[in-house]
Design an enzyme around this catalytic site. Structure first.
Site, PDB file in Angstrom:
ATOM      1  N   ASP A 125       0.990  -1.416   0.028  1.00 33.60           N
ATOM      2  CA  ASP A 125       0.142   0.125   0.061  1.00 33.60           C
ATOM      3  C   ASP A 125       0.890   1.281   0.009  1.00 33.60           C
ATOM      4  O   ASP A 125       0.217   2.290  -0.436  1.00 33.60           O
ATOM      5  CB  ASP A 125      -1.162  -0.095   0.948  1.00 33.60           C
ATOM      6  CG  ASP A 125      -1.947  -1.044   1.019  1.00 33.60           C
ATOM      7  OD1 ASP A 125      -2.296  -1.224  -0.193  1.00 33.60           O
ATOM      8  OD2 ASP A 125      -2.684  -1.130   1.900  1.00 33.60           O
ATOM      9  N   TYR A 135     -10.141  -0.340   1.538  1.00 27.97           N
ATOM     10  CA  TYR A 135      -9.801  -0.305   3.359  1.00 27.97           C
ATOM     11  C   TYR A 135      -9.318   1.110   3.779  1.00 27.97           C
ATOM     12  O   TYR A 135      -8.833   1.693   3.288  1.00 27.97           O
ATOM     13  CB  TYR A 135      -8.694  -1.388   3.395  1.00 27.97           C
ATOM     14  CG  TYR A 135      -9.090  -2.663   3.722  1.00 27.97           C
ATOM     15  CD1 TYR A 135     -10.319  -3.111   3.875  1.00 27.97           C
ATOM     16  CD2 TYR A 135      -8.003  -3.814   4.003  1.00 27.97           C
ATOM     17  CE1 TYR A 135     -10.808  -4.545   4.194  1.00 27.97           C
ATOM     18  CE2 TYR A 135      -8.575  -4.974   4.291  1.00 27.97           C
ATOM     19  CZ  TYR A 135     -10.095  -5.358   4.454  1.00 27.97           C
ATOM     20  OH  TYR A 135     -10.391  -6.691   4.578  1.00 27.97           O
TER      21      TYR A 135
END
Length: 826
Positions: A387, A468
């Site tokens: 990420d 998320y």
């Protein structure tokens, strides 16, 4: 109250992914201001030193852009790339100073380290696209400033990574073309077709790629069809069961070809084979995955008993007890002092953490956040995300007052500089003190009961990466404990459920809707903790609780041998990766090599798995085919290494593009070097660093629909003082009360008080000013009568806030560290 935002923009199919990129690189300009409902004087608090880790100002960034255009004229850099052949500056940000240069300024009154910047440039080398790192400085820019390759922080020996994907707009259009070419098939099997004019059409289809870098250097793509969702953002809950494989080994996208198709457990070699199979009598169709209210994150209609009343909230009637220098982003609270900063890739980090004036940590911050999936379809079977590649700092969007953080919190803005523009992220960090639902300590004695309130300080940020939202908490306790906690929420990245008995869907998760299955995955988030426990010279030990059979002279003759336990200390003498011990049978301790407390014990901090869903995990998969050497830090729970200026991080965002030959190979850092210091033939000075992992083994279930809940997805690591202090320092700061119990015996009274007529008496009640019996005594302050708080102290008026639209990464390569070009960007 409703959160108001601008309506979504309708995008054309050809520019769909490009505009997502554009939105991420040129995000919202709006924001909101947090109301200050507390009538308090403005604090005049100033940090003792300049925040030498702060990011560039807008003026500094602008000057650096101008300098690079002049200094790198041979690259023919362009501000607004119109072609995937253009060279351009993707990001600029502060290059954090080497610790060696910083410690003199921080601890020895030396000069501040020279300030430098780093830049990531998308450039072509021998007609192939690369991402290249440079360092620029010193700042402020002057005739002595220069641009040089940024190499010393990478153990690969290079400062560049080949970009295997040159044209993201073309890739998005390629995916749409795949869907359009089989529109008859998708209409038959899914009742929908791709809508190039409006990819957000809730009845249409979109086509996402999953890229894989393979060891021999090639690039492979699997595309899967998805529904865009009914405006809920639930796209990752709407996979459809058709997959197409693309041979992307050719550097030119015009040379890409569509190969196999996969549906319901069957591989078809060509589109024609797939189409022909539909007419076969034994062809088995699977139900499509259809959106509906089941994916909505909100329920505005249900009203079970109690929902008509708002829940309890925390308030702060007298204002903050911490002190904050907003300009330097410096915080002081009950003995703790530290600086706050951010980075585009990794988000929030803290520096120069001290407690009661003593050094505890030089640096504490995220290095990488990885999610690795497993499954029995072409998408989930090789899916993984790093990420930082998408920017954990760039996606620190605004926090909602009264919800993300209490209404009384202080909110800090952050910024980043990308594509020749400074992007402000308003209210993206909050700082607040909180009182939880349990005491710090309590004790009931024969004659008294003592209760100590538990309050701690939290620095919080939320990074939204695709589906998320990661909530990062840095928690400070009054005894000197630090906790780093991560909670995840949002839509899971689910798999299509085919209801095929020949498939192994239940081996990788559970069926969670009509045509949806969960997909097991590991979240492993790597953090750096550069401990300086009472100074920079530290040792790491494993203090083991071990069973033993021994003989004591006082046991004889009744007991010949006694089965008991004892402590055994094992020094960690070389760089190593450790896992949390079975039965919590070892304490992992970092000791000062030369500083002791009043009792002659070494000052130390214990590293332990903290509060959350069990022990923090490491990666389940052994020798991951997908990750290669890009995330070897995920293979153990914690690591102990020598600290070096040439090893400031465990990972780099561009590792995502070169997993088998990463810019930073962690195995070259954790290479078993000696941790013994003070030896004549060793340059190691005892300055060690710890890398530790948070995360979860996530096997989503029906309760993860529509969103994973934060209390079921939390993990943390705590750093707890271990003989660091002479006694519990929270006694000096904590608020509480001691109640004297009624009794007949003259004992258990308050220190310094004498008995009156056989009873323990005398306390002037500070609240009413009346003389009372001996029964109560407070330590710290109490709340007084006549407090009045406005409504906003309980429920902020969100109608006052306006937030402009911003983009969230879509988990392809858009807006990532890849440095994509924007078609028609201005």
């Amino acid at each position: 109250m409703e959160w108001r935002a601008k309506p979504l923009i309708t995008l054309t199919a050809a520019c769909f992914f490009a505009v997502l990129i554009l939105l991420l690189i040129f995000p919202f300009d709006g924001g909101f201001s947090t109301p200050n409902y507390q009538s308090q004087k403005k604090q005049s608090f100033v940090a003792p030193k300049t925040n030498i880790w702060a990011d560039l100002t807008e003026s500094e960034a602008s000057d650096i852009y101008d300098f690079l255009y002049k200094d790198l004229t041979y690259l023919n850099l362009t501000k607004h790339p119109k072609s995937n052949r253009d060279n351009f500056i993707f990001i600029v940000e502060a290059l954090r100073p080497n610790k060696t240069d910083a410690v003199s300024y921080l601890y020895d009154a030396g000069p501040a380290p020279r300030r430098w910047a780093k830049a990531a440039v998308a450039q072509h080398i021998h007609n192939e696209p690369y991402m290249v790192y440079y360092m620029v400085g010193p700042l402020p820019l002057s005739p002595e400033s220069r641009t040089v390759p940024l190499e010393y922080v990478f153990n690969s020996g290079r400062n560049y990574v080949k970009n295997p994907v040159q044209d993201f707009v073309a890739i998005s259009e390629f995916g749409l073309t795949i869907a359009e070419n089989i529109s008859d098939i998708t209409q038959d099997l899914l009742g929908a077709v791709a809508n190039r004019e409006n990819p957000d059409d809730p009845l249409g289809l979109i086509c996402w790629p999953r890229g894989s870098r393979i060891e021999r250097g090639g690039f492979s793509l699997w595309f899967q069809l998805y529904k865009p969702g009914l405006g809920s953002g639930a796209r990752t809950l709407l996979p459809q069961g058709i997959y197409a494989k693309v041979n992307a080994s050719d550097a030119n996208i015009d040379g890409w070809t569509v190969g196999q198709f996969y549906y319901n457990g069957v591989i078809y070699d060509t589109e024609e084979d797939f189409r022909a199979a539909l007419s076969e009598p034994d062809f088995v169709r699977t139900p499509p995955n259809v959106d509906g209210p089941w994916s909505d994150t909100e329920d505005f209609e249900s009203s079970p008993p109690g929902r008509e009343l708002p829940p309890p909230v925390s308030v702060q009637p007298y204002g903050p007890r911490y002190r904050l220098d907003r300009e330097q982003q410096y915080v002081s609270w009950f003995g703790f002092e530290f600086y706050i900063t951010t980075a585009q890739a990794t988000g929030l980090a803290l520096f120069d953490i001290r407690f009661k004036g003593e050094r505890v940590m030089y640096e504490l911050g995220l290095q990488e956040a990885m999610a690795h999936y497993a499954g029995d379809d072409p998408m989930q079977g090789g899916l993984e995300f790093m990420d930082s590649f998408f920017g954990m700092g760039k996606t620190m969007f605004e926090l909602v007052p009264g919800y993300d953080c209490p209404a009384y919190a202080d909110y800090l803005d952050t910024r980043f500089h990308q594509a020749h523009k400074t992007h402000e992220l308003p209210n993206s960090i909050c700082v607040f003190e909180h009182t939880p639902d349990y005491l710090l300590s309590r004790h009931t004695a024969q004659y008294s009961v003592t209760a100590s309130r538990n309050t701690y300080l939290i620095v919080r940020a939320v990074s939204t990466v695709g589906n998320y939202d990661y909530t990062f908490d840095y928690v400070f306790y009054m005894d000197g404990t630090l906790e780093i906690k991560v909670r995840a929420s949002g839509f899971i990245f689910a798999a299509f459920y085919a209801r095929n008995s020949n498939k192994n869907e239940n081996e990788y998760g559970h069926r969670i809707h009509d045509a949806l299955a969960s997909s097991m995955h590991d979240h492993v988030l790597n953090f750096k903790a550069d401990l300086d426990v009472a100074g920079p010279t530290n040792d790491m030990v494993r203090l083991a609780l071990e069973p033993i059979t021994t003989t004591y002279p006082w046991d004889k003759p009744e007991v010949k041998d006694r089965n008991t336990m004892h402590l055994v200390e094992h020094a960690v003498t070389e760089e190593a990766g450790l896992d949390w011990p079975k039965n919590s049978g070892e304490f992992y301790l970092v000791y000062s090599a030369d500083q002791k407390n009043a009792w002659g014990e070494r000052k130390g901090y214990r590293i332990t798995s903290g509060t959350g869903m069990g022990s923090t995990p490491h990666l389940t998969i052994l020798n991951s085919t997908t990750l290669g050497d890009s995330a070897r830090w995920a293979e153990h729970d914690i690591w102990i290494l020598q600290r070096k200026d040439t090893e400031p991080r465990s990972a780099d965002p561009l590792n995502y593009f070169a997993p088998h030959d990463p810019l930073i190979d962690f195995t070259k850092m954790a290479n078993h070097e000696s941790l013994k210091h003070g030896e004549a033939d060793s340059p190691y000075d005892g300055d060690l660093v710890v890398y530790f992992n948070l995360g979860a083994h996530h096997v989503p279930h029906s309760g993860d629909v529509p969103n994973t809940l934060q209390h079921t997805s939390a993990s943390s690591v705590m750093f707890v003082p271990h003989n660091f202090n002479d006694r519990d320092p929270s006694r000096e700061s904590v608020q509480g009360v001691r109640l004297q119990l009624k009794g007949t015996k003259n004992s258990g009274g308050f220190a310094g008080e004498t008995s009156i007529n056989g009873d323990l008496r005398s306390r002037l009640d500070r609240r009413v000013g009346a003389q009372k019996l001996h029964d109560i005594k407070y330590f710290g302050s109490t709340y007084e009568q006549g407090m009045k708080l406005p409504l906003e102290a309980f429920e902020p008026d969100l109608e006052r806030y306006r937030s402009s639209e911003h983009a969230v990464t879509d988990l392809s390569y858009n807006g990532s560290a890849a440095g994509v070009w924007m078609k028609g960007a201005e």
